[in-house]
Design a protein around this motif. Structure first.
Motif, PDB file in Angstrom:
ATOM      1  N   PRO A  61       0.814  -1.224   0.000  1.00  0.00           N
ATOM      2  CA  PRO A  61       0.000   0.000   0.000  1.00  0.00           C
ATOM      3  C   PRO A  61       0.846   1.272   0.000  1.00  0.00           C
ATOM      4  N   LEU A  62       2.094   1.163   0.450  1.00  0.00           N
ATOM      5  CA  LEU A  62       2.939   2.329   0.652  1.00  0.00           C
ATOM      6  C   LEU A  62       3.573   2.795  -0.659  1.00  0.00           C
ATOM      7  N   SER A  63       3.781   4.118  -0.762  1.00  0.00           N
ATOM      8  CA  SER A  63       4.351   4.697  -1.975  1.00  0.00           C
ATOM      9  C   SER A  63       5.154   5.944  -1.620  1.00  0.00           C
ATOM     10  N   MET A  64       5.964   6.422  -2.553  1.00  0.00           N
ATOM     11  CA  MET A  64       6.775   7.616  -2.331  1.00  0.00           C
ATOM     12  C   MET A  64       5.900   8.844  -2.136  1.00  0.00           C
ATOM     13  N   GLU A  65       4.721   8.847  -2.747  1.00  0.00           N
ATOM     14  CA  GLU A  65       3.810   9.982  -2.590  1.00  0.00           C
ATOM     15  C   GLU A  65       3.445  10.188  -1.119  1.00  0.00           C
ATOM     16  N   MET A  66       3.410   9.098  -0.358  1.00  0.00           N
ATOM     17  CA  MET A  66       3.114   9.225   1.069  1.00  0.00           C
ATOM     18  C   MET A  66       4.253   9.912   1.812  1.00  0.00           C
ATOM     19  N   VAL A  67       5.486   9.649   1.379  1.00  0.00           N
ATOM     20  CA  VAL A  67       6.644  10.306   1.984  1.00  0.00           C
ATOM     21  C   VAL A  67       6.583  11.810   1.717  1.00  0.00           C
ATOM     22  N   TYR A  68       6.268  12.169   0.465  1.00  0.00           N
ATOM     23  CA  TYR A  68       6.157  13.588   0.118  1.00  0.00           C
ATOM     24  C   TYR A  68       5.033  14.264   0.912  1.00  0.00           C
ATOM     25  N   THR A  69       3.929  13.535   1.069  1.00  0.00           N
ATOM     26  CA  THR A  69       2.803  14.072   1.846  1.00  0.00           C
ATOM     27  C   THR A  69       3.213  14.326   3.289  1.00  0.00           C
ATOM     28  N   THR A  70       3.938  13.368   3.866  1.00  0.00           N
ATOM     29  CA  THR A  70       4.402  13.511   5.246  1.00  0.00           C
ATOM     30  C   THR A  70       5.308  14.722   5.404  1.00  0.00           C
ATOM     31  N   ILE A  71       6.222  14.908   4.451  1.00  0.00           N
ATOM     32  CA  ILE A  71       7.133  16.057   4.497  1.00  0.00           C
ATOM     33  C   ILE A  71       6.347  17.365   4.426  1.00  0.00           C
ATOM     34  N   LEU A  72       5.384  17.420   3.515  1.00  0.00           N
ATOM     35  CA  LEU A  72       4.555  18.631   3.374  1.00  0.00           C
ATOM     36  C   LEU A  72       3.791  18.937   4.655  1.00  0.00           C
ATOM     37  N   CYS A  73       3.191  17.912   5.235  1.00  0.00           N
ATOM     38  CA  CYS A  73       2.404  18.112   6.454  1.00  0.00           C
ATOM     39  C   CYS A  73       3.297  18.564   7.614  1.00  0.00           C
ATOM     40  N   CYS A  74       4.474  17.940   7.743  1.00  0.00           N
ATOM     41  CA  CYS A  74       5.407  18.339   8.810  1.00  0.00           C
ATOM     42  C   CYS A  74       5.848  19.792   8.620  1.00  0.00           C
ATOM     43  N   LEU A  75       6.085  20.175   7.369  1.00  0.00           N
ATOM     44  CA  LEU A  75       6.467  21.552   7.079  1.00  0.00           C
ATOM     45  C   LEU A  75       5.343  22.517   7.455  1.00  0.00           C
ATOM     46  N   GLY A  76       4.118  22.158   7.065  1.00  0.00           N
ATOM     47  CA  GLY A  76       2.966  22.995   7.379  1.00  0.00           C
ATOM     48  C   GLY A  76       2.753  23.131   8.877  1.00  0.00           C
ATOM     49  N   ILE A  77       2.872  22.018   9.610  1.00  0.00           N
ATOM     50  CA  ILE A  77       2.682  22.036  11.065  1.00  0.00           C
ATOM     51  C   ILE A  77       3.764  22.884  11.735  1.00  0.00           C
ATOM     52  N   THR A  78       5.012  22.683  11.297  1.00  0.00           N
ATOM     53  CA  THR A  78       6.133  23.411  11.901  1.00  0.00           C
ATOM     54  C   THR A  78       6.001  24.922  11.704  1.00  0.00           C
ATOM     55  N   LEU A  79       5.732  25.335  10.468  1.00  0.00           N
ATOM     56  CA  LEU A  79       5.601  26.763  10.187  1.00  0.00           C
ATOM     57  C   LEU A  79       4.419  27.377  10.931  1.00  0.00           C
ATOM     58  N   SER A  80       3.334  26.624  11.045  1.00  0.00           N
ATOM     59  CA  SER A  80       2.162  27.125  11.743  1.00  0.00           C
ATOM     60  C   SER A  80       2.449  27.316  13.228  1.00  0.00           C
ATOM     61  N   ILE A  81       3.238  26.411  13.802  1.00  0.00           N
ATOM     62  CA  ILE A  81       3.564  26.516  15.238  1.00  0.00           C
ATOM     63  C   ILE A  81       4.438  27.735  15.524  1.00  0.00           C
ATOM     64  N   ILE A  82       5.411  28.003  14.627  1.00  0.00           N
ATOM     65  CA  ILE A  82       6.348  29.098  14.898  1.00  0.00           C
ATOM     66  C   ILE A  82       5.795  30.471  14.514  1.00  0.00           C
ATOM     67  N   LEU A  83       4.688  30.488  13.780  1.00  0.00           N
ATOM     68  CA  LEU A  83       4.079  31.774  13.440  1.00  0.00           C
ATOM     69  C   LEU A  83       3.545  32.459  14.703  1.00  0.00           C
ATOM     70  N   PRO A  84       3.526  33.771  14.733  1.00  0.00           N
ATOM     71  CA  PRO A  84       3.028  34.480  15.927  1.00  0.00           C
ATOM     72  C   PRO A  84       1.556  34.179  16.201  1.00  0.00           C
ATOM     73  N   GLU A  85       1.222  34.194  17.483  1.00  0.00           N
ATOM     74  CA  GLU A  85      -0.146  33.900  17.897  1.00  0.00           C
ATOM     75  C   GLU A  85      -0.928  35.187  18.142  1.00  0.00           C
ATOM     76  N   SER A  86      -2.198  35.131  17.843  1.00  0.00           N
ATOM     77  CA  SER A  86      -3.100  36.219  18.195  1.00  0.00           C
ATOM     78  C   SER A  86      -3.524  36.042  19.656  1.00  0.00           C
ATOM     79  N   LYS A  87      -3.954  37.102  20.275  1.00  0.00           N
ATOM     80  CA  LYS A  87      -4.471  36.998  21.637  1.00  0.00           C
ATOM     81  C   LYS A  87      -5.854  36.362  21.664  1.00  0.00           C
ATOM     82  N   ASN A  88      -6.457  36.261  20.490  1.00  0.00           N
ATOM     83  CA  ASN A  88      -7.792  35.675  20.362  1.00  0.00           C
ATOM     84  C   ASN A  88      -7.673  34.218  19.938  1.00  0.00           C
TER      85      ASN A  88
END
Length: 492
Positions: free
Chosen positions: A422-449
């Motif tokens: 079932p596994l494919s390289m596309e899943m690896v690329y997806t994982t990298i994209l998601c980790c990148l998205g999560i990481t950048l979202s965490i380090i972005l500044p937070e609103s008080k709301n």
């Protein structure tokens, strides 16, 4: 539209409605009293965990032997004897249950003994309902049974909770309502089965004795029992363990977190019904190259969409807890979301590997791995609860490890027998994209709301994944979300 198509479409609608009802209740209502919700989350999973012992595979036999017994005009005789068999099994189970606590009185401190007055009758009602549910499915009617099976339990939880917390009813009264909903569903099964074909009870044993049919039924039911008990124990033992060895309050929190994570499984809803005929045909024709292609395609679909949802949950959940009663307690338990969610995501990545085995001549292997999963889950739960201070995080770790091992074994077996992965390289690329998205979202500044954070941070994750997917061509979203998408839904 054919009967099967109509029933399938309505079945899906009811499934999604039940999912939304359960999730909304878990997030915005049950947190008001997580201890009482934890008790409700203990009762039903415990009853369901013991249910296969009483049913003993007789529900599956009512599907397996239906066509032949109907041809012989004895399908209602088969149903009648199955229901009697369930009652006899329940009486035997009761004897073993009380004998166990008689000879080992120290276990009477367990919650299952304290709540036996509710759990034991519930087991009987669920067992009889399970047989009727499968019997009705032979008439290609799955919508009404799905209401009884999927909606009624959620109404039982919600109604019992509202009675107890907001209307001031006693626990005993709330439990009575809880049980009454399942009993009503049981009566509904009887009424609907009688509507499809007038029920004529027939308890004669001549047909089942003919040509030793009972031996074949017993053998098939036994294999169904083994597979079913492994499945029920593996996926319900966590609520039982938390209720017995930790606390009902923690069980309630764990149940709420599971409801949040259930969003990840949305892509899987209804997809197997579409995929099963294709899987079976490929196996029947020994076209394993096509099976491998289809396996990778469906697995990528489940994983990609599940990964997107999981990424949004990881980022948005901490802010969502600001709008939930006792949200701080849920926020402290957020490691459960990361651990269990990752295991569930890997489960999606493995696609329908279990169904491939089930639809092949090696279907008995599924029983072996399911029992392996059940035993591993129990052993790991006991270890983490008794030897660590991790609490429900330890339970999540136990479930995650056993579920991952379970999927790895099935992947290895399918590659060995069918040369499919079932596994494919596309899943690896997806994982990298998601980790990148999560990481950048965490380090972005937070609103008080908190509400602003809950919206804009997951939106950043979606934007990064969407942009990356557009350039990397990982998953063809444009084929699904185009101008004809909603038109095709309406046309269906």
């Amino acid at each position: 539209m054919s009967v099967v198509a109509r029933q399938g479409f309505k079945y899906s609608l009811i499934g999604y409605f039940g999912f939304l009802l359960g999730t909304i209740s878990s997030v915005f209502i049950f947190p008001f009293d997580m201890e009482f919700y934890g008790k409700l989350r203990y009762v039903l999973p415990t009853a369901e965990m013991l249910l296969p012992i009483v049913v003993f595979g007789l529900s599956f036999s009512n599907v397996k032997f239906f066509l032949q017994s109907q041809k012989d005009g004895k399908h209602q005789n088969f149903l009648s004897l199955s229901l009697v068999g369930v009652i006899i099994n329940f009486i035997i189970f009761l004897g073993l249950f009380f004998a166990f606590f008689y000879f080992f009185p120290s276990f009477k401190a367990w919650q299952i003994w304290e709540m036996k007055g509710l759990i034991l009758p519930l087991i009987l009602i669920l067992a009889l309902s399970a047989v009727l549910n499968k019997y009705i499915s032979n008439f290609k009617r799955i919508v009404v049974p799905n209401i009884f099976e999927n909606i009624f339990p959620k109404i039982a939880n919600l109604g019992a909770f509202v009675l107890f917390f907001w209307m001031g009813a006693t626990e005993k009264t709330s439990y009575a309502f809880f049980f009454a909903m399942f009993f009503t569903a049981f009566l509904g099964y009887i009424f609907y089965a009688n509507k499809l074909e007038k029920i004529k009870p027939d308890f004669t044993t001549d047909y089942i004795k003919k040509n030793n049919l009972w031996r074949e039924v017993l053998s098939y039911s036994f294999f169904g029992f083994l597979g079913n008990i492994g499945n029920y124990i593996a996926f319900r033992v966590d609520n039982f363990m938390i209720g017995e060895f930790l606390s009902f309050e923690e069980n309630g929190a764990y149940g709420i977190l599971l409801s949040v994570l259930s969003f990840i499984m949305i892509p899987q809803m209804g997809l197997f019904n579409i995929s099963a005929p294709i899987i079976y045909q490929s196996i029947y024709e020994n076209n394993f190259e096509e099976l491998d292609r289809f396996h990778k395609k469906t697995s990528l679909t489940l994983f990609f969409l599940g990964a997107v949802l999981f990424s949004c949950i990881l980022i948005g959940f901490p802010y969502l807890t600001h709008f939930i009663k006792n949200g701080e307690q849920l926020r402290l338990a957020s490691p459960v979301v990361w651990i269990l969610g990752s295991a569930m995501l890997f489960d999606l990545a493995t696609g329908f590997n279990g169904h491939i085995i089930s639809l092949s001549k090696y279907y008995r292997f599924n029983i072996v791995v399911m029992l392996f999963l059940a035993v591993t889950t129990i052993v790991l739960n006991i270890y983490f609860i008794k030897n660590t201070d991790f609490g429900i995080v330890g339970v999540a770790m136990a479930t995650a490890v056993s579920l991952t091992l379970f999927n790895i074994v099935k992947i290895a077996f399918n590659y060995w027998k069918f040369k499919v992965l079932p596994l494919s390289m596309e899943m690896v690329y997806t994982t990298i994209l998601c980790c990148l998205g999560i990481t950048l979202s965490i380090i972005l500044p937070e609103s008080k709301n908190a509400f602003v954070n809950m919206i804009y941070k997951p939106a950043v994750v979606l934007a990064i994944i969407g942009t990356g997917n557009y350039f990397m061509k990982i998953y063809p979203l444009e084929k699904y979300f185009n101008k004809n998408f909603f038109r095709s839904l309406i046309k269906f």
